[in-house]
Design a protein around this motif. Sequence first.
Motif, PDB file in Angstrom:
ATOM      1  N   LYS A 194       0.845  -1.196   0.000  1.00 12.11           N
ATOM      2  CA  LYS A 194       0.000   0.000   0.000  1.00 12.11           C
ATOM      3  C   LYS A 194       0.880   1.245   0.000  1.00 12.11           C
ATOM      4  CE  LYS A 194       0.901   1.059   4.366  1.00 12.11           C
ATOM      5  NZ  LYS A 194       1.494   2.304   4.860  1.00 12.11           N
ATOM      6  N   ASN A 195       2.138   1.132   0.499  1.00  9.69           N
ATOM      7  CA  ASN A 195       3.057   2.265   0.443  1.00  9.69           C
ATOM      8  C   ASN A 195       3.385   2.645  -1.000  1.00  9.69           C
ATOM      9  OD1 ASN A 195       3.344   2.643   3.233  1.00  9.69           O
ATOM     10  ND2 ASN A 195       4.917   1.059   3.370  1.00  9.69           N
ATOM     11  N   VAL A 196       3.484   1.641  -1.867  1.00  8.65           N
ATOM     12  CA  VAL A 196       3.732   1.898  -3.289  1.00  8.65           C
ATOM     13  C   VAL A 196       2.549   2.658  -3.877  1.00  8.65           C
ATOM     14  CG1 VAL A 196       4.159   0.852  -5.542  1.00  8.65           C
ATOM     15  CG2 VAL A 196       5.126  -0.195  -3.473  1.00  8.65           C
ATOM     16  N   LEU A 197       1.345   2.204  -3.558  1.00  7.23           N
ATOM     17  CA  LEU A 197       0.140   2.859  -4.074  1.00  7.23           C
ATOM     18  C   LEU A 197      -0.028   4.248  -3.472  1.00  7.23           C
ATOM     19  CD1 LEU A 197      -2.282  -0.211  -4.067  1.00  7.23           C
ATOM     20  CD2 LEU A 197      -0.936   0.719  -5.967  1.00  7.23           C
TER      21      LEU A 197
ATOM     22  N   CYS B 141      -0.567   7.722  -5.348  1.00  2.86           N
ATOM     23  CA  CYS B 141      -1.567   8.744  -5.003  1.00  2.86           C
ATOM     24  C   CYS B 141      -0.904  10.110  -4.892  1.00  2.86           C
ATOM     25  CB  CYS B 141      -2.241   8.388  -3.679  1.00  2.86           C
ATOM     26  SG  CYS B 141      -3.428   7.026  -3.759  1.00  2.86           S
ATOM     27  N   GLY B 142       0.297  10.140  -4.322  1.00  8.81           N
ATOM     28  CA  GLY B 142       1.021  11.396  -4.220  1.00  8.81           C
ATOM     29  C   GLY B 142       1.398  11.950  -5.583  1.00  8.81           C
TER      30      GLY B 142
ATOM     31  N   THR C 297      -2.830   6.292   4.197  1.00 11.35           N
ATOM     32  CA  THR C 297      -1.529   6.754   3.713  1.00 11.35           C
ATOM     33  C   THR C 297      -1.606   7.404   2.336  1.00 11.35           C
ATOM     34  OG1 THR C 297      -1.042   4.542   2.884  1.00 11.35           O
ATOM     35  CG2 THR C 297      -0.216   5.084   5.053  1.00 11.35           C
ATOM     36  N   GLY C 298      -2.680   7.140   1.606  1.00  9.65           N
ATOM     37  CA  GLY C 298      -2.829   7.726   0.284  1.00  9.65           C
ATOM     38  C   GLY C 298      -3.574   9.049   0.283  1.00  9.65           C
ATOM     39  N   THR C 299      -4.022   9.498   1.468  1.00 10.57           N
ATOM     40  CA  THR C 299      -4.767  10.759   1.540  1.00 10.57           C
ATOM     41  C   THR C 299      -4.241  11.717   2.607  1.00 10.57           C
ATOM     42  OG1 THR C 299      -6.400   9.828   3.086  1.00 10.57           O
ATOM     43  CG2 THR C 299      -6.897   9.644   0.727  1.00 10.57           C
TER      44      THR C 299
ATOM     45  N   ARG D  60       4.807   9.790   4.842  1.00 10.58           N
ATOM     46  CA  ARG D  60       6.023  10.081   4.070  1.00 10.58           C
ATOM     47  C   ARG D  60       5.893   9.595   2.637  1.00 10.58           C
ATOM     48  NH1 ARG D  60       8.823   8.366   8.861  1.00 10.58           N
ATOM     49  NH2 ARG D  60       8.966   6.288   7.979  1.00 10.58           N
ATOM     50  N   ASN D  61       5.232   8.444   2.454  1.00 11.32           N
ATOM     51  CA  ASN D  61       5.089   7.906   1.108  1.00 11.32           C
ATOM     52  C   ASN D  61       4.262   8.823   0.224  1.00 11.32           C
ATOM     53  OD1 ASN D  61       6.319   5.011   1.084  1.00 11.32           O
ATOM     54  ND2 ASN D  61       5.203   5.126   3.016  1.00 11.32           N
TER      55      ASN D  61
END
Length: 328
Positions: free
Chosen positions: A191-194, A198-199, A248-250, A255-256
């Motif tokens: 999910k860090n990759v995704l 998102c970033g 983490t995507g919003t 950091r990701n």
Amino acid sequence: MSVSRRIAVVGAGAFGTALASVAAASGGDVVLIGRAADIVETMRLSRRHEKALPGIDLPHELTYSADIEAVREAGIVLFAMPSQAQREAARVLAPLLAPGTAVVICAKGIEKGTGRLLTDVLEEELPGREIAVLSGPGFAADIAKGLPTAMVIAARTIEIGAVLAQALSGPTFRLYPSTDRIGVQLGGALKNVLAIACGIIEGAQLGDSARAALISRGLAELSRFVEGHGGEGVTVMGLSGLGDLVLTGTSHQSRNLRFGIALGREGTAAGWSGDLVEGAFAASVASGVAAKKGIDMPITDAVARIIEGTLDVKTAIGQLMTRPITQE
């Protein structure tokens, strides 16, 4: 699993301190073990860890130590150090951990060099112990402040998972037991990759519709990746996949996400350390493994190539939007 209910948290960073804090506040017999004796002593005296969790009081019940011998009496040991330090920590602590001790991995990542899951790494280094993994949507500051948080703890059996969930949960921190250690780990790592993707969407100002499409299609390829490793694809639709990705995507606490925004805005990773952005490494590993296994992961591949500098954001978006149209 050991009958001792003492809990030791190894790693006094933000996440380890937060987990120790919530477990102690809920009545657990908890010791937080850190490497820096001066920081540990400051925490003991001030009940604060200003560097990691500024402005947050730690519970009076929590105890502290800079001596790894403090793990000897623990029946549950949380490995809250970074993912790439887990193998070495296991080797150092192995002589101190009794057979049956539950060791809980509290890091989200894949081992560099080998590409192995951390449960495999720790089972190799700590035979005879119960290796579990804790993952899901939870920022350290939110956990330490007592804000409502729910995560997953995956163990070899549901019975062990339930014992660990009960021992570590509190009024504002809820753990759900699972037996899909593969799915929970890969969900937490990828999910860090995704989130980086998102970033990139945000940094390139491609809109919220693009972010929503990326999240849904990213989960689809993550599900394929989990199943390709023997896990359960449905796991990524829960807290350790979708829940963690939404967080983490919003949130700009991630950091990701911030790393991805810099990529989308500047087109470069200059000024960022890959050691601090787990998704940067995970993208390359996952892309390579997927290629070997024949797993279709176009978003992960694109993120890996953007980070490597072999693909620009505009071309990546164009390639993703012109892929053959297939049934969802």
